[in-house]
Design an enzyme around this catalytic site. Structure first.
Site, PDB file in Angstrom:
ATOM      1  N   SER A 124      11.735  15.528  19.151  1.00  0.00           N
ATOM      2  CA  SER A 124      12.358  14.254  19.503  1.00  0.00           C
ATOM      3  C   SER A 124      13.868  14.431  19.644  1.00  0.00           C
ATOM      4  O   SER A 124      14.479  15.258  18.948  1.00  0.00           O
ATOM      5  CB  SER A 124      12.069  13.262  18.373  1.00  0.00           C
ATOM      6  N   TYR A 148      11.569  10.599   9.094  1.00  0.00           N
ATOM      7  CA  TYR A 148      10.809  10.945  10.306  1.00  0.00           C
ATOM      8  C   TYR A 148      11.547  12.029  11.099  1.00  0.00           C
ATOM      9  O   TYR A 148      10.972  13.060  11.469  1.00  0.00           O
ATOM     10  CB  TYR A 148      10.604   9.700  11.195  1.00  0.00           C
ATOM     11  N   LYS A 152      10.777  16.278  12.117  1.00  0.00           N
ATOM     12  CA  LYS A 152      10.846  16.940  13.428  1.00  0.00           C
ATOM     13  C   LYS A 152      11.771  18.154  13.348  1.00  0.00           C
ATOM     14  O   LYS A 152      11.441  19.236  13.833  1.00  0.00           O
ATOM     15  CB  LYS A 152      11.340  15.955  14.498  1.00  0.00           C
TER      16      LYS A 152
HETATM   17  P1  NAD Z   1       1.034   7.789  18.641  1.00  0.00           P
HETATM   18  O1  NAD Z   1       1.080   7.257  17.271  1.00  0.00           O
HETATM   19  O2  NAD Z   1       0.620   6.883  19.745  1.00  0.00           O
HETATM   20  O3  NAD Z   1       0.127   9.096  18.703  1.00  0.00           O
HETATM   21  C1  NAD Z   1       0.014   9.984  17.612  1.00  0.00           C
HETATM   22  C2  NAD Z   1      -1.452  10.243  17.404  1.00  0.00           C
HETATM   23  O4  NAD Z   1      -1.632  11.151  16.318  1.00  0.00           O
HETATM   24  C3  NAD Z   1      -2.254   8.978  17.050  1.00  0.00           C
HETATM   25  O5  NAD Z   1      -3.373   8.878  17.905  1.00  0.00           O
HETATM   26  C4  NAD Z   1      -2.675   9.184  15.601  1.00  0.00           C
HETATM   27  O6  NAD Z   1      -3.910   8.590  15.332  1.00  0.00           O
HETATM   28  C5  NAD Z   1      -2.693  10.703  15.516  1.00  0.00           C
HETATM   29  N1  NAD Z   1      -2.473  11.269  14.182  1.00  0.00           N
HETATM   30  C6  NAD Z   1      -1.453  11.056  13.320  1.00  0.00           C
HETATM   31  N2  NAD Z   1      -1.596  11.799  12.231  1.00  0.00           N
HETATM   32  C7  NAD Z   1      -2.723  12.522  12.387  1.00  0.00           C
HETATM   33  C8  NAD Z   1      -3.399  13.475  11.595  1.00  0.00           C
HETATM   34  N3  NAD Z   1      -2.952  13.851  10.385  1.00  0.00           N
HETATM   35  N4  NAD Z   1      -4.556  14.015  12.064  1.00  0.00           N
HETATM   36  C9  NAD Z   1      -5.037  13.635  13.275  1.00  0.00           C
HETATM   37  N5  NAD Z   1      -4.441  12.747  14.067  1.00  0.00           N
HETATM   38  C10 NAD Z   1      -3.293  12.196  13.625  1.00  0.00           C
HETATM   39  O7  NAD Z   1       2.490   8.396  18.945  1.00  0.00           O
HETATM   40  P2  NAD Z   1       3.110   8.942  20.307  1.00  0.00           P
HETATM   41  O8  NAD Z   1       4.187   8.003  20.715  1.00  0.00           O
HETATM   42  O9  NAD Z   1       2.043   9.289  21.262  1.00  0.00           O
HETATM   43  O10 NAD Z   1       3.818  10.250  19.772  1.00  0.00           O
HETATM   44  C11 NAD Z   1       3.219  11.525  19.876  1.00  0.00           C
HETATM   45  C12 NAD Z   1       4.145  12.557  19.267  1.00  0.00           C
HETATM   46  O11 NAD Z   1       5.397  12.508  19.941  1.00  0.00           O
HETATM   47  C13 NAD Z   1       4.445  12.302  17.788  1.00  0.00           C
HETATM   48  O12 NAD Z   1       4.531  13.542  17.140  1.00  0.00           O
HETATM   49  C14 NAD Z   1       5.808  11.628  17.825  1.00  0.00           C
HETATM   50  O13 NAD Z   1       6.524  11.847  16.653  1.00  0.00           O
HETATM   51  C15 NAD Z   1       6.449  12.339  19.005  1.00  0.00           C
HETATM   52  N6  NAD Z   1       7.521  11.548  19.635  1.00  0.00           N
HETATM   53  C16 NAD Z   1       7.265  10.260  20.031  1.00  0.00           C
HETATM   54  C17 NAD Z   1       8.283   9.509  20.608  1.00  0.00           C
HETATM   55  C18 NAD Z   1       8.062   8.074  21.004  1.00  0.00           C
HETATM   56  O14 NAD Z   1       9.039   7.334  21.127  1.00  0.00           O
HETATM   57  N7  NAD Z   1       6.839   7.622  21.236  1.00  0.00           N
HETATM   58  C19 NAD Z   1       9.554  10.078  20.816  1.00  0.00           C
HETATM   59  C20 NAD Z   1       9.758  11.395  20.417  1.00  0.00           C
HETATM   60  C21 NAD Z   1       8.727  12.130  19.824  1.00  0.00           C
HETATM   61  C1  WQD Z   2      16.239   1.485  21.943  1.00  0.00           C
HETATM   62  C2  WQD Z   2      17.467   0.627  22.044  1.00  0.00           C
HETATM   63  C3  WQD Z   2      18.116  -0.386  19.956  1.00  0.00           C
HETATM   64  C4  WQD Z   2      14.532  -2.879  19.578  1.00  0.00           C
HETATM   65  C5  WQD Z   2      13.361   5.474  18.421  1.00  0.00           C
HETATM   66  C6  WQD Z   2      13.341   6.541  17.362  1.00  0.00           C
HETATM   67  C7  WQD Z   2      13.359   7.901  17.981  1.00  0.00           C
HETATM   68  C8  WQD Z   2      12.242   8.048  19.026  1.00  0.00           C
HETATM   69  C9  WQD Z   2      12.219   6.906  19.992  1.00  0.00           C
HETATM   70  C10 WQD Z   2      10.330   9.084  18.058  1.00  0.00           C
HETATM   71  C11 WQD Z   2      18.428   0.789  20.882  1.00  0.00           C
HETATM   72  C12 WQD Z   2      17.695  -1.453  20.949  1.00  0.00           C
HETATM   73  C13 WQD Z   2      15.478  -1.983  20.030  1.00  0.00           C
HETATM   74  C14 WQD Z   2      14.854  -4.265  19.522  1.00  0.00           C
HETATM   75  C15 WQD Z   2      17.042  -3.761  20.405  1.00  0.00           C
HETATM   76  N1  WQD Z   2      10.948   8.057  18.430  1.00  0.00           N
HETATM   77  N2  WQD Z   2      16.702  -2.424  20.442  1.00  0.00           N
HETATM   78  N3  WQD Z   2      16.097  -4.657  19.953  1.00  0.00           N
HETATM   79  O1  WQD Z   2      16.009   3.741  18.383  1.00  0.00           O
HETATM   80  O2  WQD Z   2      16.442   4.939  20.574  1.00  0.00           O
HETATM   81  O3  WQD Z   2      14.551   5.625  19.187  1.00  0.00           O
HETATM   82  O4  WQD Z   2      12.235   5.654  19.287  1.00  0.00           O
HETATM   83  O5  WQD Z   2      10.740  10.210  18.013  1.00  0.00           O
HETATM   84  O6  WQD Z   2      13.211   8.819  16.952  1.00  0.00           O
HETATM   85  O7  WQD Z   2      14.479   6.368  16.525  1.00  0.00           O
HETATM   86  O8  WQD Z   2      14.417   3.472  20.344  1.00  0.00           O
HETATM   87  O9  WQD Z   2      13.220   1.594  21.365  1.00  0.00           O
HETATM   88  O10 WQD Z   2      13.858   1.457  18.924  1.00  0.00           O
HETATM   89  O11 WQD Z   2      15.631   1.309  20.654  1.00  0.00           O
HETATM   90  O12 WQD Z   2      18.128  -4.160  20.781  1.00  0.00           O
HETATM   91  O13 WQD Z   2      14.057  -5.111  19.097  1.00  0.00           O
HETATM   92  O14 WQD Z   2      17.061  -0.753  22.002  1.00  0.00           O
HETATM   93  O15 WQD Z   2      19.212  -0.824  19.193  1.00  0.00           O
HETATM   94  O16 WQD Z   2      19.732   0.654  21.396  1.00  0.00           O
HETATM   95  P1  WQD Z   2      15.487   4.418  19.562  1.00  0.00           P
HETATM   96  P2  WQD Z   2      14.175   1.922  20.283  1.00  0.00           P
END
Ligand code: NAD
Ligand code: WQD
Length: 339
Positions: A124, A148, A152
């Site tokens: 991330s 969290y 990562k």
């Molecule tokens: P998500 O929660 O939709 O998907 C994660 C999946 O993993 C889910 O289906 C959940 O059931 C499964 N899971 C969790 N723990 C598990 C375990 N111990 N065993 C088996 N399954 C398990 O999330 P996402 O948004 O699809 O994110 C996927 C990956 O990308 C995650 O590692 C997340 O941290 C990373 N990521 C997400 C974002 C984002 O904003 N969505 C941003 C950066 C990184």
């Molecule tokens: C985006 C922008 C908020 C909600 C998070 C995690 C990051 C990654 C992605 C997993 C910011 C603003 C948000 C609201 C708002 N996840 N906002 N009102 O914070 O960039 O990242 O998700 O890895 O680790 O921290 O994403 O969508 O929460 O926010 O004004 O109700 O929207 O302040 O500027 P963020 P976000």
């Protein structure tokens, strides 16, 4: 080629499973469904018109993971499974460290045991902390502001050390920026439980009338309109980035930003959503959210140069596709009513 996709029933994993199947790979999903549902697995098969193998297992459980390696000839692993709610990780750090770190250790251990040497990891942009923008892969990582983010950064270090000690082990770390949007079919998308914490699902719930108004967290940042700037990336482009990463896996550790390279402010996203969907998003400005940074966007030149990958979808399609998915049940009712 058989690809083990952990967390493949989740938001990014499901879109990537589709991209993999459409590129000719066999997909084996391992997911405990703690933040997803079996329905998504069915939708992946419906969209691709292909079968996949699904194991409902916890990837922190070595026995369950090894059963998969024992029975399926795995060529590569894409490890999405993890807990991802920043606020929840502050309240319950143990669950986050346990789930996100142990799952990585268990998987890599199985990879070493079964001679699987190709590993792609979901990281991330949060690992950059409050670095100077744009974020580039060669930057020193600053400490993240929550458990969290730490999971990562730690997983990245663990995988890097293992790859260094085992030159036959290829690892690609993908740092995602802000994934939004949904598959164009409207059948799968981001479906968080409870009140969303991310901006786009919050907007769609406001527009659906489930939440009163969007709270814009701060308009006094040093940005063009004072609201926070992020690099929103369409999840289908992000999925394509995984196929490119898989196809370019090579020995050692490689790190790539997956973003668009462009920043969009909260108010710009609100306006884009209103225009793309011809709908109003009620909002009010409130205090900054603790732990937020002003601005975050990617330098994407490395992914372009080395993976031959770049995003194709713009903010308008991110807004339209997010809304189509969020509004899917209304469409069904309309169809039933003959509208
Ligand atoms: P998500 O929660 O939709 O998907 C994660 C999946 O993993 C889910 O289906 C959940 O059931 C499964 N899971 C969790 N723990 C598990 C375990 N111990 N065993 C088996 N399954 C398990 O999330 P996402 O948004 O699809 O994110 C996927 C990956 O990308 C995650 O590692 C997340 O941290 C990373 N990521 C997400 C974002 C984002 O904003 N969505 C941003 C950066 C990184
Ligand atoms: C985006 C922008 C908020 C909600 C998070 C995690 C990051 C990654 C992605 C997993 C910011 C603003 C948000 C609201 C708002 N996840 N906002 N009102 O914070 O960039 O990242 O998700 O890895 O680790 O921290 O994403 O969508 O929460 O926010 O004004 O109700 O929207 O302040 O500027 P963020 P976000």
């Amino acid at each position: 080629m058989n690809i083990l996709v952990t967390g493949g029933a989740g938001y990014i994993g499901s879109h990537t499973s589709i991209a993999l199947i459409e590129s000719g790979y066999n997909v084996i999903i391992a997911d405990n469904l703690c933040n997803s549902s079996r329905k998504t697995v069915e939708q992946i098969m419906k969209i691709t018109n292909k079968e996949l193998t699904f194991f409902q297992i916890d990837v922190t459980d070595p026995e369950s993971v090894e059963t998969i390696f024992e029975n399926c000839e795995i060529d590569s692993v894409i490890h999405f499974a993890g807990l991802k709610a920043v606020g929840e990780s502050v309240v319950n750090p143990l669950a986050y460290y346990y789930n996100n770190i142990v799952s990585t250790l268990v998987l890599v251990n199985a990879c070493r045991k079964y001679d699987v040497n190709r590993f792609v990891f979901s990281s991330s942009a949060t690992v950059y902390g409050n670095n100077k923008i744009p974020f580039t892969e060669s930057m020193d990582l600053l400490s993240t502001t929550n458990p969290y983010g730490e999971t990562k950064a730690m997983s990245e270090r663990i995988l890097t050390d293992i790859a260094k000690a085992n030159p036959d082990f290829s690892v690609t770390l993908l740092r995602y920026f802000n994934p939004v949007g949904a598959h164009e079919s409207g059948l799968i998308g981001d479906d968080p439980n409870g009140i969303p914490t991310n901006l786009m699902p919050y907007i769609t719930q406001v527009v659906k009338g489930k939440l009163k108004e969007l709270q814009v967290f701060g308009n006094d940042y040093p940005t063009s309109d004072g609201t926070g700037i992020r690099d929103y990336i369409h999840v289908v482009d992000l999925a394509a980035g995984h196929v490119a990463a898989l196809e370019n896996l090579s020995e050692g550790v490689h790190v790539y930003n997956l973003g668009t390279g462009k920043g969009t402010s909260v108010l710009e996203l609100v306006k884009a959503f209103e225009e793309a969907n011809d709908i109003r998003v009620p909002y009010k400005i409130v205090e900054r959210r603790h732990g937020d940074i002003a601005e975050c966007f990617a330098d994407v030149t490395k992914a372009k140069r080395e993976l031959g990958w770049a995003t194709k979808r713009d903010i308008k399609s991110m807004c339209q596709d997010s809304w189509r998915f969020a509004n899917r049940y209304k469409d069904k009712v309309a169809l039933r009513n003959g509208n």
